[in-house]
Scaffold this active site. Structure first.
Site, short mmCIF file in Angstrom:
data_model
loop_
_atom_site.label_atom_id
_atom_site.label_comp_id
_atom_site.label_asym_id
_atom_site.label_seq_id
_atom_site.Cartn_x
_atom_site.Cartn_y
_atom_site.Cartn_z
N HIS A 76 -15.92 28.05 10.17
CA HIS A 76 -16.96 28.02 9.15
C HIS A 76 -17.60 26.63 9.09
O HIS A 76 -16.89 25.63 8.94
CB HIS A 76 -16.39 28.36 7.78
N TYR A 205 -18.62 30.76 -3.48
CA TYR A 205 -18.04 30.30 -4.74
C TYR A 205 -19.05 30.59 -5.84
O TYR A 205 -20.17 30.06 -5.81
CB TYR A 205 -17.73 28.81 -4.69
N PRO A 297 -6.35 26.26 -6.52
CA PRO A 297 -6.78 26.76 -5.21
C PRO A 297 -8.26 26.55 -4.92
O PRO A 297 -8.69 26.75 -3.79
CB PRO A 297 -6.42 28.25 -5.27
N LYS A 301 -6.91 23.09 -0.93
CA LYS A 301 -6.29 21.84 -0.48
C LYS A 301 -4.78 21.90 -0.34
O LYS A 301 -4.18 21.04 0.30
CB LYS A 301 -6.65 20.71 -1.46
N TYR A 389 -14.63 18.80 1.05
CA TYR A 389 -14.22 20.16 1.41
C TYR A 389 -13.63 20.21 2.82
O TYR A 389 -12.60 20.86 3.04
CB TYR A 389 -15.41 21.11 1.30
#
Length: 398
Positions: A76, A205, A297, A301, A389
């Protein structure tokens, strides 16, 4: 294989961090014994995160278990932020100079590591009962356990506590030698795993007035979805139909139209917390992974921090044996914690940004909308979230 009465390193916990630790030390010629209180099947049944940073990908390649990950994992280069009914893509690859993440289920990763250790005939004891750590503040630590009613005692040079939040290692440290920092969030994640194609090729998200939602995946045919729910909710209250209906309400029109539903193959509610233990070294015993820290979550991480913990720890132990130096073990806790606190900050910030906090009222939602609007329209803001991220480099701040 006969169980040893002495080894160089006892690793407590046969989850991904303990197994990865075992492989890293094996490659350096260091003997290990892994103790796990559950069965191997139970370990593999635990549904966990599936987003790997480049650091974690590199570590799995380093120990020779990355082949299936590269064949089946999904690369991704970005993810979507959904708010006020519209999606906006964060192009991680572009913003970070070519970095990506890999979607590969933790269960699959654990299986790869488990099979690698088994193929090498390295000692792992499952269903180890009453595991206890002794004299870890001396030069001769010892671990005891029982199996099938028989007591065993193993002498060692080091103990690696990879036994999770509820494990024996952290619990064995005297209370005056340890400090714990914790923040509990007033909600949980209701997660559903289904054999349905993902709603989108990357993660979504979603910030909604009804609560947070996440559209994730494990493969091109298996999806993982989450809903923010009150901690008072029970899994039994949520039928599959009720879950899918609520998820639809938190998505944008395009995602709703593309959502494929089906029966859940796993459903659970996980509470969210931020937790850090300081220090992470106690004489000859070291904490790693969930034994030392928990992150919400949001941002995925947890597994990645555990992987970097065991890389730091294995490097320090290898340095001890090969160079007769204690510099690495002396600095283990400090090096880990600098990286951990940066990841904890990001996970806390991302959680605070994306979830609904009714106690903050309408103005709280407006603040979130404004910050999200800034992030997607500011290149520096987008780069900040992208850099965190994909994962900060291991030498960050050293």
């Amino acid at each position: 294989m006969p169980k040893p009465t002495r080894t160089q390193v006892v690793i407590i916990g046969a989850g991904p961090s303990g197994l990865l630790m075992g492989q890293l030390l094996y490659k350096a010629g260091i003997d290990t014994l892994i103790l796990e209180r559950q069965t191997g099947d139970y370990v593999l049944s635990r549904i966990r995160a599936g987003v790997l940073e480049q650091v974690s990908i590199d570590l799995l390649d380093e120990v020779g278990v990355g082949k299936r990950m590269h064949q089946e994992g999904l690369v991704h280069g970005g993810f979507d932020l959904l708010f006020k009914g519209e999606r906006h893509r964060i192009d991680m690859n572009k913003l970070t100079g070519g970095k990506n993440v890999m979607v590969y289920g933790q269960t699959e990763l654990t299986l790869d590591l488990m099979n690698a250790r088994k193929a090498l005939d390295l000692p792992t004891v499952y269903e180890a009962e009453n595991v206890q750590v002794h004299e870890f503040d001396t030069a001769k630590p010892r671990v005891t356990y029982q199996q099938n009613g028989i007591a065993h005692s193993i002498e060692c040079d080091f103990i690696a506590g990879c036994d999770g939040f509820h494990g024996v290692c952290r619990a064995s440290v005297p209370k005056d030698k340890i400090r714990e920092y914790e923040k509990a969030y007033p909600f949980g994640w209701l997660g559903v795993l289904s054999d349905t194609p993902p709603v989108h090729h990357e993660l979504i998200y979603a910030n909604s007035t009804r609560g947070f939602a996440l559209c994730s995946q494990r493969s091109k045919t298996r999806s993982r979805y989450y809903l923010q729910v009150p901690l008072t909710d029970k899994v039994e209250q949520w039928s599959d139909e009720a879950f899918w209906e609520e998820l639809r309400k938190r998505l944008d029109p395009e995602a709703r139209a593309q959502l494929v539903t089906g029966p859940s193959i796993e459903k659970s509610i996980a509470p969210l917390r931020s937790f850090v233990t300081e220090p992470m070294r106690f004489g000859r015993m070291f904490l790693a992974g969930d034994a030392a820290h928990i992150v919400p979550p949001t941002g995925a991480k947890g597994l990645n921090l555990a992987a970097t913990d065991v890389k730091y720890l294995s490097t320090a132990i290898i340095e001890y044996y090969q160079e007769n130096s204690e510099a690495g073990i002396d600095h283990y806790s400090e090096r880990c914690l600098r990286r951990i606190w940066r990841a904890e900050r990001f996970s806390w910030w991302f959680t605070s940004l994306m979830h609904h906090f009714p106690e903050n009222g309408e103005i709280g939602q407006k603040f979130q909308d404004a910050e999200l609007d800034y992030l997607i329209h500011s290149e520096s803001g987008s780069r900040t979230i992208a850099e965190n991220y994909v994962g900060l480099p291991m030498d960050f701040g050293d």
